[in-house]
Scaffold this motif. Structure first.
Motif, PDB file in Angstrom:
ATOM      1  N   ARG A  35       0.922  -1.164  -0.018  1.00 39.43           N
ATOM      2  CA  ARG A  35       0.092   0.078  -0.049  1.00 39.43           C
ATOM      3  C   ARG A  35       0.644   1.208  -0.032  1.00 39.43           C
ATOM      4  N   ASP A  36       0.321   2.365  -0.489  1.00 41.96           N
ATOM      5  CA  ASP A  36       0.981   3.603  -0.443  1.00 41.96           C
ATOM      6  C   ASP A  36       1.207   4.145   1.099  1.00 41.96           C
ATOM      7  N   GLN A  37       2.070   4.868   1.159  1.00 40.50           N
ATOM      8  CA  GLN A  37       2.505   5.506   2.694  1.00 40.50           C
ATOM      9  C   GLN A  37       2.674   7.136   2.661  1.00 40.50           C
ATOM     10  N   SER A  38       2.683   7.497   3.760  1.00 36.14           N
ATOM     11  CA  SER A  38       3.117   8.788   4.054  1.00 36.14           C
ATOM     12  C   SER A  38       4.353   8.778   4.017  1.00 36.14           C
ATOM     13  N   ILE A  39       4.978  10.054   4.090  1.00 34.36           N
ATOM     14  CA  ILE A  39       6.497   9.997   4.539  1.00 34.36           C
ATOM     15  C   ILE A  39       6.877   9.754   5.642  1.00 34.36           C
ATOM     16  N   MET A  40       5.818   9.926   6.718  1.00 37.59           N
ATOM     17  CA  MET A  40       6.223   9.514   8.109  1.00 37.59           C
ATOM     18  C   MET A  40       6.236   8.033   8.369  1.00 37.59           C
ATOM     19  N   GLU A  41       5.201   7.433   7.982  1.00 38.26           N
ATOM     20  CA  GLU A  41       5.152   6.205   7.902  1.00 38.26           C
ATOM     21  C   GLU A  41       6.490   5.394   7.244  1.00 38.26           C
ATOM     22  N   ALA A  42       6.881   6.309   5.988  1.00 37.37           N
ATOM     23  CA  ALA A  42       7.787   5.513   5.318  1.00 37.37           C
ATOM     24  C   ALA A  42       9.030   5.598   6.149  1.00 37.37           C
ATOM     25  N   LEU A  43       9.354   6.681   6.891  1.00 38.38           N
ATOM     26  CA  LEU A  43      10.534   6.734   7.805  1.00 38.38           C
ATOM     27  C   LEU A  43      10.235   5.815   9.158  1.00 38.38           C
ATOM     28  N   ARG A  44       9.222   5.718   9.642  1.00 40.79           N
ATOM     29  CA  ARG A  44       9.092   4.841  10.692  1.00 40.79           C
ATOM     30  C   ARG A  44       9.490   3.314  10.516  1.00 40.79           C
ATOM     31  N   GLU A  45       8.860   3.112   9.353  1.00 35.12           N
ATOM     32  CA  GLU A  45       9.259   1.720   8.732  1.00 35.12           C
ATOM     33  C   GLU A  45      10.625   1.676   8.349  1.00 35.12           C
ATOM     34  N   ALA A  46      11.362   2.589   7.919  1.00 41.69           N
ATOM     35  CA  ALA A  46      12.840   2.218   7.377  1.00 41.69           C
ATOM     36  C   ALA A  46      13.746   2.339   8.830  1.00 41.69           C
ATOM     37  N   PHE A  47      13.426   3.319   9.720  1.00 36.59           N
ATOM     38  CA  PHE A  47      14.312   3.439  10.856  1.00 36.59           C
ATOM     39  C   PHE A  47      13.873   2.202  11.769  1.00 36.59           C
ATOM     40  N   GLY A  48      12.798   1.330  11.441  1.00 38.80           N
ATOM     41  CA  GLY A  48      12.685   0.413  12.530  1.00 38.80           C
ATOM     42  C   GLY A  48      13.120  -0.893  11.797  1.00 38.80           C
ATOM     43  N   HIS A  49      13.903  -0.822  10.666  1.00 38.53           N
ATOM     44  CA  HIS A  49      14.381  -1.900  10.077  1.00 38.53           C
ATOM     45  C   HIS A  49      15.875  -2.101  10.299  1.00 38.53           C
ATOM     46  N   ARG A  50      16.433  -3.148  10.717  1.00 40.07           N
ATOM     47  CA  ARG A  50      17.767  -3.311  11.250  1.00 40.07           C
ATOM     48  C   ARG A  50      18.483  -3.302  10.129  1.00 40.07           C
ATOM     49  N   SER A  51      18.596  -3.658   8.863  1.00 39.50           N
ATOM     50  CA  SER A  51      19.319  -3.763   7.682  1.00 39.50           C
ATOM     51  C   SER A  51      19.606  -2.130   7.368  1.00 39.50           C
ATOM     52  N   TYR A  52      18.415  -1.214   7.330  1.00 39.10           N
ATOM     53  CA  TYR A  52      18.563   0.048   7.092  1.00 39.10           C
ATOM     54  C   TYR A  52      19.369   0.858   7.998  1.00 39.10           C
ATOM     55  N   ARG A  53      19.361   0.483   9.288  1.00 36.75           N
ATOM     56  CA  ARG A  53      20.287   1.056  10.309  1.00 36.75           C
ATOM     57  C   ARG A  53      21.758   0.653  10.156  1.00 36.75           C
TER      58      ARG A  53
END
Length: 407
Positions: free
Chosen positions: A202-220
């Protein structure tokens, strides 16, 4: 709803204009190290004063990059590139006539840094990710990164020639005006991303995308590793030319080294882009950082001669920004292209925080000890750490619920 790739697309034109933008915007900032000696001598500054300005430039670039990415993701690439180019050119022109250290931090530091963030090749790579077919993306990242290096290769002799012929003030003014064609070149990159086109997401807002990314270990992990790339690149770009002079060599060897780094990075970036479509991207990144540890350590221990400087430049150039294609590729693999400029912008912020410390600590260490030995050693340790950090990264897309499952 149609997305950015639905309209008729002239792929060669997009690639050509995007790569030329990378050449023109990356080139001038790669010459900043050439201005350290003439500006500090003319104004009676310590080396740390100039180093702090370039460190702030890198930090402002890093802070501005995710903001520029958000604006590009929302309003399109062209507007951001045009505004960034204006700030970039203005900062270089004002820097030319700055005689106060504080004003240098603002003009050559903050203003130029924010301008670069809005006109850098990383926005071009994000546009490539959105506009080009998936099969062309890995190599397009390599082409875009290589184009930035071509700018470094071309502008190194241009910068040193302008300095010799006109002095640092006119040289900076000419460099400032050299990027005024970027808004015209950016027209083929116009457009903004529409709703996510990845099946099952599904499409996301920017804030949703940021929360998803920074909650992702590989992204960190990816973000942490890119800090080291920034430390290395900014330290060498700013301090290698004066380091060469300190060791008793003619300044031309520093200019040749910076140009050679750019030349070999063209090869390294293209190879990294090609390998990124065939090998695990985390392996490519780990190999690059372990290679840097060997190259930087060997150069620090070897006698400084024209031969060792050129060998170092060639090896460092091959490993220079070859980190960018697999890093950009991992962001797209994990999160798609919808907010690629924003998410890569935050990864790049880490790169620029590393750049701040690489430039500033280089000047600080030299003023305190009279040499760069501590920073060369620290660079080796950081390279080893980055090589290890990338190994656990998981290369697959995030699990995101279907629209129908949303409450």
């Amino acid at each position: 709803m149609p997305n950015a790739t639905a309209r008729p697309l002239n792929i060669p034109l997009v690639l050509f204009c995007g790569c030329l933008i990378a050449v023109m915007t990356f080139g001038p900032r790669a010459t900043m190290g050439f201005f350290l000696t003439p500006m500090t001598t003319a104004n009676g500054w310590s080396r740390e004063v100039f180093a702090l300005a370039i460190a702030l430039q890198n930090l402002a670039w890093g802070i501005g990059q995710p903001i520029a990415g958000m604006l590009a993701d929302r309003y399109g690439t062209w507007r951001v590139l045009a505004t960034g180019t204006l700030l970039y050119g203005l900062g270089l022109v004002l820097m030319a006539y700055t005689t106060d250290p504080v004003l240098l931090q603002f003009t050559g530091g903050v203003l130029v840094g924010l301008g670069i963030s809005g006109s850098a090749m990383f926005l071009v790579l994000a546009a490539f990710a959105r506009l080009l077919p998936e099969r062309l993306r890995p190599m397009s990242y390599g082409f875009g990164t290589a184009a930035g290096s071509l700018g470094q290769l071309l502008f190194a002799p241009i910068g040193i020639s302008l300095l010799d012929s006109y002095g640092y003030q006119i040289a900076l003014v000419i460099l400032g005006f050299s990027i005024c064609l970027v808004p015209l070149l950016a027209i083929p990159l116009k457009g903004k991303p529409e709703h996510a086109a990845v099946a099952g997401r599904r499409d996301q807002s920017i804030m949703e995308a940021l929360r998803e990314a920074f909650g992702h270990r590989s992204y960190r992990l990816l973000t942490a590793g890119f800090f080291v790339c920034g430390f290395h690149v900014a330290f060498v770009t700013t301090h290698l030319p004066p380091f060469v002079v300190d060791r008793g060599l003619d300044p031309v060897w520093g200019a040749l080294a910076i140009g050679l780094i750019g030349g070999f990075n063209i090869i390294g970036s293209l190879m990294a882009g090609w390998l990124s479509s065939r090998w695990p991207k985390r392996w490519i990144l780990s190999g690059i950082y372990f290679g840097r540890a060997l190259v930087y350590g060997g150069f620090a221990l070897a006698p400084t001669t024209p031969t060792t400087v050129l060998i170092f430049a060639a090896a460092a150039g091959f490993l220079w920004l070859s980190t960018v294609p697999p890093t950009q590729g991992l962001v797209v693999v994990m999160f798609g292209t919808r907010y690629v400029a924003t998410l890569f912008g935050f990864v790049f912020l880490s790169h620029q925080i590393g750049a701040f410390f690489g430039v500033w600590l280089g000047g600080k260490a030299f003023d305190m000890t009279g040499s760069y030995d501590l920073i060369w050693g620290l660079g080796v340790l950081l390279a080893l750490a980055a090589g290890i950090v990338h190994l656990p990264i998981v290369e697959k897309s995030v699990d995101r619920p279907l629209v129908a499952k949303d409450a």
